[in-house]
Motif scaffolding. Structure first.
Motif, short mmCIF file in Angstrom:
data_model
loop_
_atom_site.label_atom_id
_atom_site.label_comp_id
_atom_site.label_asym_id
_atom_site.label_seq_id
_atom_site.Cartn_x
_atom_site.Cartn_y
_atom_site.Cartn_z
N GLU A 298 -8.05 -46.47 1.18
CA GLU A 298 -8.60 -46.79 2.89
C GLU A 298 -9.70 -47.29 2.74
OE1 GLU A 298 -6.77 -44.17 6.15
OE2 GLU A 298 -7.62 -43.20 4.47
N ALA A 299 -10.54 -46.65 1.38
CA ALA A 299 -12.33 -47.55 1.50
C ALA A 299 -11.78 -49.23 1.00
CB ALA A 299 -13.06 -46.18 0.67
N ALA A 300 -11.38 -48.83 -0.56
CA ALA A 300 -11.10 -49.56 -1.77
C ALA A 300 -10.24 -50.41 -1.05
CB ALA A 300 -10.08 -49.01 -2.67
N ALA A 301 -9.46 -50.43 0.18
CA ALA A 301 -8.76 -52.00 1.35
C ALA A 301 -9.94 -52.21 1.98
CB ALA A 301 -7.56 -51.32 2.01
N GLY A 302 -11.22 -51.64 2.07
CA GLY A 302 -11.78 -51.47 3.03
C GLY A 302 -11.00 -51.38 4.92
#
Length: 71
Positions: free
Chosen positions: A21-25
């Protein structure tokens, strides 16, 4: 503990992003968590509320074909 505090704690605990989720933002993880938890609460209160959901309530005996002994 009040319901509002309990809801806020739930939101904060869910607002921590998973690595993917952090990678996707996420522009607002807390708003996202609030929306997810609200939808989850609605489905808990009314299992038929989720779109295209068929909720089956069967036991494993009703879903598994019994194994017959060899002849």
């Amino acid at each position: 503990m009040s319901d509002a505090k309990s809801d806020q704690e739930r939101i904060e605990s869910r607002a921590h992003l998973l690595p993917e989720e952090a990678a996707a933002g996420s522009e607002d993880p807390e708003a996202q968590a609030d929306a997810i938890l609200t939808e989850s609460d609605i489905r808990e209160e009314n299992p038929a509320a989720a779109p295209d959901t068929v909720l089956e309530r069967r036991t494993s005996e009703q879903t598994v074909t019994p194994i017959e002994p060899p002849d």
